[in-house]
Design an enzyme around this catalytic site. Structure first.
Site, mmCIF file in Angstrom:
data_model
loop_
_atom_site.group_PDB
_atom_site.id
_atom_site.type_symbol
_atom_site.label_atom_id
_atom_site.label_comp_id
_atom_site.label_asym_id
_atom_site.label_seq_id
_atom_site.Cartn_x
_atom_site.Cartn_y
_atom_site.Cartn_z
ATOM 1 N N THR A 51 0.859 -1.188 0.000
ATOM 2 C CA THR A 51 0.000 0.000 0.000
ATOM 3 C C THR A 51 0.891 1.232 0.000
ATOM 4 O OG1 THR A 51 -0.207 0.338 2.394
ATOM 5 C CG2 THR A 51 -1.777 -1.196 1.371
ATOM 6 N N SER A 74 5.850 0.237 7.905
ATOM 7 C CA SER A 74 5.366 0.456 6.545
ATOM 8 C C SER A 74 4.040 1.211 6.561
ATOM 9 C CB SER A 74 5.202 -0.876 5.819
ATOM 10 O OG SER A 74 4.172 -1.631 6.427
ATOM 11 N N HIS A 75 3.664 1.726 5.411
ATOM 12 C CA HIS A 75 2.435 2.501 5.281
ATOM 13 C C HIS A 75 1.224 1.741 5.809
ATOM 14 C CE1 HIS A 75 -1.230 3.771 3.141
ATOM 15 N NE2 HIS A 75 -0.782 4.976 3.451
ATOM 16 N N ALA A 76 1.037 0.511 5.359
ATOM 17 C CA ALA A 76 -0.150 -0.254 5.763
ATOM 18 C C ALA A 76 -0.209 -0.443 7.276
ATOM 19 C CB ALA A 76 -0.177 -1.608 5.056
#
Length: 117
Positions: A51, A74-76
């Site tokens: 993502t 991480s983004h997610a």
């Protein structure tokens, strides 16, 4: 290959790392890219290869997240924690092993994903 759960809750279908704690069970929706965003229904578990910020609106509808790549920063993982939904990161091949409509259980605390019959 199935692995025995460390929590004793059955056989683990996929293993990854914890991205956001909690546990949820529901139907999976595999989303491979932006052209598929509209197919995610409220209350489904988002399964994605990765993502980035353009994926953020999907987290409003999803009850859990499984991602092939990434880790705790991480983004997610960050967005899942902001929305308070369980996330398992770095499964490597979740988008290949999980099919849209599969019933799965996501344990974001242990980093385990289970198939539910």
């Amino acid at each position: 290959k199935l692995y025995r759960s460390s929590s004793g809750k059955g056989n683990v279908f996929l293993m990854g790392t914890s991205g956001s704690p909690g546990e949820v069970e529901g139907l999976a929706r595999v989303i491979n890219g932006m052209s598929e965003f509209k197919s995610l229904r409220s209350g489904e578990i988002l399964v994605a290869p990765f993502t980035n910020p353009s994926w953020t609106p999907l987290f409003e509808s999803a009850i859990g997240v499984v991602v092939d790549t990434g880790g705790v920063m991480s983004h997610a993982a960050i967005v899942a924690r902001e929305y308070g939904i369980p996330a398992v990161m770095g499964t490597s091949d979740g988008t290949k092993k999980i099919k849209t409509g599969d019933k799965i259980r996501v344990n974001g605390t242990s980093g385990e994903v289970f198939k539910v019959n």
